[in-house]
Scaffold this active site. Sequence first.
Site, short mmCIF file in Angstrom:
data_model
loop_
_atom_site.label_atom_id
_atom_site.label_comp_id
_atom_site.label_asym_id
_atom_site.label_seq_id
_atom_site.Cartn_x
_atom_site.Cartn_y
_atom_site.Cartn_z
N ASP A 272 -27.09 25.53 -38.65
CA ASP A 272 -28.19 26.42 -38.27
C ASP A 272 -27.97 26.87 -36.84
OD1 ASP A 272 -30.53 27.75 -37.77
OD2 ASP A 272 -31.86 26.10 -38.30
N SER B 63 -38.81 26.57 -39.95
CA SER B 63 -38.54 27.62 -38.98
C SER B 63 -39.76 27.78 -38.07
CB SER B 63 -38.18 28.93 -39.70
OG SER B 63 -37.61 29.86 -38.82
N HIS C 296 -29.74 27.31 -41.82
CA HIS C 296 -31.19 27.38 -41.68
C HIS C 296 -31.88 27.14 -43.03
CE1 HIS C 296 -34.58 28.35 -39.12
NE2 HIS C 296 -35.00 29.31 -39.90
#
Length: 693
Positions: free
Chosen positions: A636, A551, A668
């Site tokens: 995601d 991320s 994600h």
Amino acid sequence: MKLYHVSLFMLLLVSCSLSTNTEQGFSNKNITLQDNRLSPEIIWQLGRVGNVSVSPNQKTVLYTISYTDIKADKSYSDIYTIDIETAERHQITSSKLNETSVNWSPDGNKITFLSAESGSTQLWTMNTDGSGKKQITAIEGGIKGYAYSPNMQQLAFVAKVKLDDDIHDLYPDLPHANARIEDDLMYRHWDSWADGYYSHIFVAETNTNLIRDNYTDIMEGEKFDSPMAPFGGMEQINWTADSKNIAYTCKKLSGKDYAFSTNSDIYLYNIADQTTRNLTEGMPGYDINPLFSSDGKYMAWESMARDGYEADKNRLFLMDLASGEKKDLSIGFDQNVGALAWSTQNDKIWFTSNHQGPEQIYNVSIASGTINQISTGQQNYRSVYPAGEQLIATKTTMNHPAEIFAVDIETGQDKELSFANKDILAQLKLGKVESRWIATTDNKQMQTWVIYPPNFDPNKKYPTLLYCQGGPQSTVSQFWSLRWNFQLMAANGYIVVAPNRRGLPGFGQEWNEQISGDYGGQNMKDYLSAIDALAKEPFVDEDKLGAIGASYGGFSVYWLAGNHNKRFKAFVSHCGIFNFEQMYSTTEEMFFVNWDLKGAYWEKDNPLAQRSYANSPHKFVGNWDTPILVIHGQKDFRIPYTQGMAAYNSAKMRGIPARFLFFPEENHWVLSPQNGILWHREFFRWLDEHLKQ
């Protein structure tokens, strides 16, 4: 090349046979390991403790343990209890029906839970010994959550209602058409597309044998969700102590307004006159998780001050229900609060807060506003419940998955109660975890975790990994992770350096907020300060350094790839931001990028935004010179998978060794067991290729 990862059946010897009968539960309790080194397969087979609650008489802990059947690629949970006085543990259920949302009835005489045994997810109850199982609801399509009123005469439950037309409603003569028509933003969120359905709260009387109908939608016709997507649960919905009202959390906005705002409010619905009023009107940030004192005088909740800033300070607010007066009980407390719990006497509120790495237990006095820290040490307390003269809390460390502990209120000392993983952990050799304070380039002190391999020898040199945290505002705390597990990295022969760089909570709001508008700035210098400090140690091989992260941590890896001055020999980026312009135009929660990047890329007269976009990693690809593994999930929607594709394609076009690990069914995160194990095998295969050979 010899791979570390081997077949599950070679790694583990199961010393008990398990029936595949649906009435027989699944457990990994009696596994005997052939190696004392942690592996992905072992991590996935450890029991996961959840659904922890204390009985109304404060004598018994209720909880679940989930175990993963790797071969079946599924997890199964069962219900357990602990007698707080004797510490005796009892397994209440043993099936593959996966009881969820487990809790006590308000009178403590029943255990309540959700189960799909009848074909859809419905509410069930049973006696506290597991007998007398009874179905309570039969709602078409099933329910997602529930809460009994304190007097048990009413039940609130959450279910989906369809309020928007789809293409087949618009064009019923085209039943095989497959398309979407969108007219506004927030048409998808996290990993799901908007489908015209909304989560609503319903109320029903409990004086019938089976609740099928005769319920009231307290949000009738409203195109809003409560709990809020994507992660909200029943903590966002609560009854008042007199059973006359329901408080619920909701962000009553839609489309573009919803995408750019964090302004959720707490609403109070009156059962008798069916009216709703906004209790937090005029408070522009997140207001969530209402919690009422048992004497009916107060409501506590978590609140953020600023609209659009999801990482603002999480405050503890209190409302006097008689006068409507509100006050901030955490004013002057330069930390976030969470996991609120009223004391038995309603004179204080318990909560957890991160302080310089670990998550500790605190309380605040209602009368004086004095805040006291109860616990110390290197651990994360994630929840806390009063139980007589002690507290019941869930705790993790970097060496230990979540377990249930009893905590002494006076001393803060704890003792384990659940022992879900005692036997497996006793067979493992884990590495030392050390906390260091490292000087940054602007003369600040930065707390940094260093995790050493088991059987660490200071006379040897070890390949070393710089861990880049995601969030971006998410502390590197004493967490135990199925994926970013530092002990697993150490077990594979790596030293791990995990700094709490700029932009992380737990070190004051100034430290946390510095990162907004400064992606690629001071926090990147902090990363390099940490790895440079450790590279000076004689046991760190400075020619075998890697950087890893997901991320925002994945963005950090991409940025470092173009700005590391040949420090690193390998990179791994999971679901990272590669192109800021593309990210701004394709993510779903616009408030995140709008706040942290300080605006849109087309705002040429916005110097803060332009500084952000100037630091987009794709602008430094010309400097890339180091092998990189890119990982991304197709579902995601927070950081769309095309970001990973662009980074991988760019590396290959530049002739840089690169690999792309793509998960069509993951978001994600990586949630399925076999995909999680594959993730680790490829993660270590890549690092071993470039840092060990």
